[in-house]
Design a protein around this motif. Structure first.
Motif, PDB file in Angstrom:
ATOM      1  N   GLN A  13       0.834  -1.197   0.000  1.00 58.01           N
ATOM      2  CA  GLN A  13       0.000   0.000   0.000  1.00 58.01           C
ATOM      3  C   GLN A  13       0.869   1.247   0.000  1.00 58.01           C
ATOM      4  O   GLN A  13       2.026   1.227   0.451  1.00 58.01           O
ATOM      5  N   ALA A  14       0.310   2.318  -0.500  1.00 61.18           N
ATOM      6  CA  ALA A  14       1.019   3.597  -0.496  1.00 61.18           C
ATOM      7  C   ALA A  14       1.438   3.950   0.926  1.00 61.18           C
ATOM      8  O   ALA A  14       0.682   3.757   1.883  1.00 61.18           O
ATOM      9  N   GLY A  15       2.676   4.428   1.046  1.00 61.55           N
ATOM     10  CA  GLY A  15       3.240   4.733   2.354  1.00 61.55           C
ATOM     11  C   GLY A  15       4.018   3.589   2.957  1.00 61.55           C
ATOM     12  O   GLY A  15       4.727   3.765   3.958  1.00 61.55           O
ATOM     13  N   GLY A  16       3.907   2.418   2.361  1.00 59.89           N
ATOM     14  CA  GLY A  16       4.587   1.239   2.865  1.00 59.89           C
ATOM     15  C   GLY A  16       6.021   1.131   2.394  1.00 59.89           C
ATOM     16  O   GLY A  16       6.551   2.040   1.743  1.00 59.89           O
ATOM     17  N   SER A  17       6.637  -0.005   2.721  1.00 54.98           N
ATOM     18  CA  SER A  17       8.049  -0.212   2.407  1.00 54.98           C
ATOM     19  C   SER A  17       8.265  -1.585   1.775  1.00 54.98           C
ATOM     20  O   SER A  17       7.508  -2.524   2.026  1.00 54.98           O
TER      21      SER A  17
END
Length: 122
Positions: A13-17
């Motif tokens: 997800q967006a913001g993840g790594s």
């Protein structure tokens, strides 16, 4: 001949790594650089990050990933990693490990991995 094997891609997800890994095997060189490129659908392959070793490591980043991605590696083990944080949907692409006889940044490389898919959902 040089073989490059990547791993670590996936869906996030967006913001993840995510962390990508690459190991080189086969022919070795006394001086080389390793790095990462990416190619999004309908776009040309672009340089993402590179690392060179000359007694110490020197790193280079595309402006689009500075502050979010970190490249590291082990010259003795012919390995390179790409730690990707704060991922954005526009980071979605196939990521290619690359080995270059010349230092980065440059628009291409001499040897390529098979690529690993990274998908960032919004």
């Amino acid at each position: 001949q040089v073989q490059l094997g990547e791993s670590g891609g996936g869906l996030v997800q967006a913001g993840g790594s995510l962390r990508l890994s690459c190991a080189a095997s086969g022919r070795t060189f006394s001086s080389y650089a390793m790095g990462w490129f990416r190619q999004a659908p309908g776009k040309e392959r672009e340089f993402v990050a590179g690392i060179s070793w000359n007694g110490y490591s020197i790193t280079y980043y595309a402006d689009s990933v500075k502050g979010r991605f970190t490249i590291s590696g082990d010259n003795a083990k012919n390995t390179v990693y790409l730690q990707m944080n704060s991922l954005k949907p526009e980071d979605t692409a196939v990521y290619y490990c690359a080995l270059s006889r010349r230092s980065f940044p440059r628009s291409s490389a001499d040897y390529w991995g098979q690529g690993t898919q990274v998908i960032v959902s919004s």
